[in-house]
Design an enzyme around this catalytic site. Structure first.
Site, mmCIF file in Angstrom:
data_model
loop_
_atom_site.group_PDB
_atom_site.id
_atom_site.type_symbol
_atom_site.label_atom_id
_atom_site.label_comp_id
_atom_site.label_asym_id
_atom_site.label_seq_id
_atom_site.Cartn_x
_atom_site.Cartn_y
_atom_site.Cartn_z
ATOM 1 N N GLU A 51 0.820 -1.224 0.000
ATOM 2 C CA GLU A 51 0.000 0.000 0.000
ATOM 3 C C GLU A 51 0.847 1.264 0.000
ATOM 4 O OE1 GLU A 51 -2.646 -3.167 1.913
ATOM 5 O OE2 GLU A 51 -0.549 -2.536 2.148
ATOM 6 N N PHE A 113 -11.848 -6.578 14.243
ATOM 7 C CA PHE A 113 -10.748 -7.056 13.412
ATOM 8 C C PHE A 113 -10.421 -6.027 12.326
ATOM 9 C CE2 PHE A 113 -9.364 -9.496 9.602
ATOM 10 C CZ PHE A 113 -8.126 -9.910 10.090
ATOM 11 N N GLN A 114 -9.163 -5.624 12.278
ATOM 12 C CA GLN A 114 -8.633 -4.655 11.306
ATOM 13 C C GLN A 114 -9.343 -3.304 11.386
ATOM 14 O OE1 GLN A 114 -8.375 -6.548 7.380
ATOM 15 N NE2 GLN A 114 -6.344 -7.311 7.931
ATOM 16 N N LYS A 163 -17.842 -0.102 5.760
ATOM 17 C CA LYS A 163 -18.192 -1.111 4.752
ATOM 18 C C LYS A 163 -19.682 -1.131 4.457
ATOM 19 C CE LYS A 163 -17.566 -5.859 3.273
ATOM 20 N NZ LYS A 163 -16.932 -7.173 3.500
ATOM 21 N N MET A 467 24.466 9.053 2.529
ATOM 22 C CA MET A 467 24.383 10.381 3.139
ATOM 23 C C MET A 467 24.645 10.317 4.638
ATOM 24 S SD MET A 467 24.091 13.543 2.444
ATOM 25 C CE MET A 467 23.152 13.948 0.966
#
Length: 561
Positions: A51, A113-114, A163, A467
């Site tokens: 993602e 959940f999630q 949802k 760097m």
């Protein structure tokens, strides 16, 4: 007509002219992905490997096209994986809309959940974040998100949708979006008049261009101003290409790794005209002594930037393009021959220079410039290679240099390059990475090959975190704590395993042919270019020092003696 929430999302994207989105599916966003399947001829979905890659791809798409980039993710870890990409876009004022889905309304607030409050998580790093719990408000929210993302100072907006909202139905009325007009409400005539007077009185003007000039599409007006008042021009990392790098008035980048000509010139000038810049600490060094001999005129769309980091003598709030249109009409043509002679002397005395023997970072960038005739879109990760790409490639147009300037996100470039290529299929797109950065998101090579993208990934491979090692060498008595990457990873084999072509370059004389071959192949190519671990970026200004204290390798050698 009655539509589900998922159908409304798709219809709203089509209204906004969105034809490409980047994302990764999951449980809570399945209804939207089901609708995407039905509209795949109208909206092309690019499935990234992670993602974060989707967020960076939306960012790269937006930077290179000037449109709003769109990314999608599911709830929980899917949504939180977008956060670094959203923060990157926020710091550089890039317009993206991130659409996430959350658990159903009855499950919110129950550690389901999630479940993550992603709208709350991203609140400090977005222009606005929404959570939609009512399908009747969905279309209005998405439309508003696009307006917010691209109006005024651009930036990211997140829309989180439960949802059940994606499944619920409501009446949908099609809508034709109104063009977002440039922000001009605060452009004051008295400020314009004062600015015009300051410009006419100046004997040693200097124009400093930032990313706001890119966002405002103000390059024609900037170039007109510079030539009208015979002023040298410098830029920030984000302002690259607004003023052509081949123009004799151009002096190179300003700041920590800017040219001595720019840093000394800005210190000597009597008027600094800053256009679309936020005066980052990496640009100004010691704020108290920055441009201390000059009056400062600041043109910016965001009033919050005025006097934030540097106190200015005059400011004009508004869209840079519109401001410069008015200002250019108010000022006469002016000659500053003596001043320009001084600038030319500085450029001649302090050119960018590097060791010509062997394969080096600057040599790679200069060869990329030659082989692409300066017409490629160059994307970078963050580190030494990023600075070399800013210093040694001559950008003649804006939106051709894409880099994470504000957040400094390692792992940004490959996803952004994918987005840039999707938005500019006819352009050569090259991502320049250090080996440390490439490791962060090299899984997106699989995204490029899956989508048959002709993309060139250059790895400036010094087997260290370059760097950080440079700082450790200069300021930490060469204590290389966890910056050495020498191991058994073979980037050529890795490229081949992901379906790309891998080419290793170890000699300078082999570089031109390797780049030519990468372009000719018209596929995903990884160029693994091996350079010395101790190559450094010069000039350099120590953190917090005055910008005129920039030193190069010769200065360092003298000091050590």
């Amino acid at each position: 007509m009655e539509l589900t929430g998922a159908q409304i999302v798709i219809e709203c994207l089509k209204e906004q002219g969105v034809d490409t989105v980047f994302g990764y599916p999951g449980g809570t966003i399945l209804n939207i992905y089901d609708e995407l399947y039905k509209h795949q001829e109208e909206i092309h979905h690019v499935l990234t490997s992670h993602e974060q890659g989707a967020a960076h791809a939306a960012d790269g798409y937006a930077r290179s096209t000037g449109k709003v980039g769109v990314c999608l993710a599911t709830s929980g870890p899917g949504a939180t994986n977008l956060v670094t990409g959203i923060a990157t876009a926020h710091m550089d004022s890039i317009p993206i809309v991130a659409i996430t889905c959350n658990v159903g309304l009855p499950l919110l607030g129950k550690d389901s959940f999630q479940e993550v409050d992603i709208a709350g998580v991203v609140m400090p790093i977005t222009k606005h974040s929404f959570i939609v719990k009512d399908v009747t408000k969905l279309a209005k929210t998405i439309r508003r998100a696009f307006v917010i993302a691209k109006s005024g100072r651009p930036g990211p907006v997140l829309v989180d949708i439960t949802k059940d909202v994606t499944a619920n139905k409501t009446e949908f009325t099609p809508y034709v979006p109104k063009p977002v007009k440039p922000y001009t409400e605060e452009i004051e005539q008295k400020s314009l008049e004062k600015a015009a007077q300051m410009i006419q009185e100046a004997k040693r003007p200097f124009i400093f261009v930032g990313g706001g000039a890119v966002a405002a599409n103000a390059w024609e007006e900037v170039r007109e101003l510079a030539h009208k008042i015979q002023s040298p021009v410098t830029d920030s990392l984000m302002g690259k290409g607004v003023f052509s790098g081949t123009d004799p008035y151009y002096t190179g980048m300003l700041g920590m790794h800017g040219t001595k000509a720019s840093n000394l010139g800005v210190t000597k000038c009597d008027l600094l005209i800053a256009i679309g810049s936020r005066f980052s600490d990496r640009v100004i060094g010691n704020a108290r002594n920055f441009a201390r001999n000059a009056r400062i005129l600041h043109i910016d769309v965001d009033a919050a930037e005025i006097n934030k980091n540097v106190l200015v003598d005059c400011s004009i709030i508004g869209d840079a393009k519109e401001v410069l249109k008015k200002l250019n009409q108010m000022i006469p043509e002016t000659e500053h021959r003596e001043w320009m002679e001084t600038i030319e002397e500085l450029k001649a005395k302090y050119p960018l220079a590097y060791h010509q023997e062997g394969l080096t970072g600057p040599a790679i960038i200069e060869e990329l410039y030659r082989q692409t005739d300066g017409e490629a879109i160059i994307v970078t990760e963050v580190g030494q290679h990023q600075m070399w790409a800013a210093q040694y490639y001559k950008y003649t147009m804006p939106r051709t240099f894409l880099s994470s300037g504000g957040l400094g996100t390692m792992g940004y470039g490959l996803g952004a390059a994918i987005g840039a290529k999707m938005g500019n299929p006819d352009k050569v797109v090259i991502n320049v990475a250090g080996d440390g950065c490439f490791r962060m998101n090299m899984n997106e090579i699989a995204t490029a090959t899956r989508n048959n993208l002709p993309l060139i990934q250059v790895v400036v491979n010094n087997q260290v975190l370059g760097m950080v090692r440079q700082w450790q060498t200069l300021f930490y008595e060469s204590r290389y704590s966890n910056t050495v990457l020498r191991d058994k990873v073979d980037f050529v084999k890795l490229a081949e395993a992901m379906g790309a072509v891998g080419i290793r370059v170890t000699k300078k004389e082999d570089l031109p042919g390797a780049i030519q071959e990468a372009i000719r192949l018209n596929t995903t190519v990884v160029l693994d270019c091996i350079i010395d671990s101790d190559d450094k970026v010069f000039p350099m200004v120590p953190a917090g020092a005055n910008i005129e204290d920039a030193f190069d390798e010769a200065d360092l050698a003298k000091k050590q003696k």
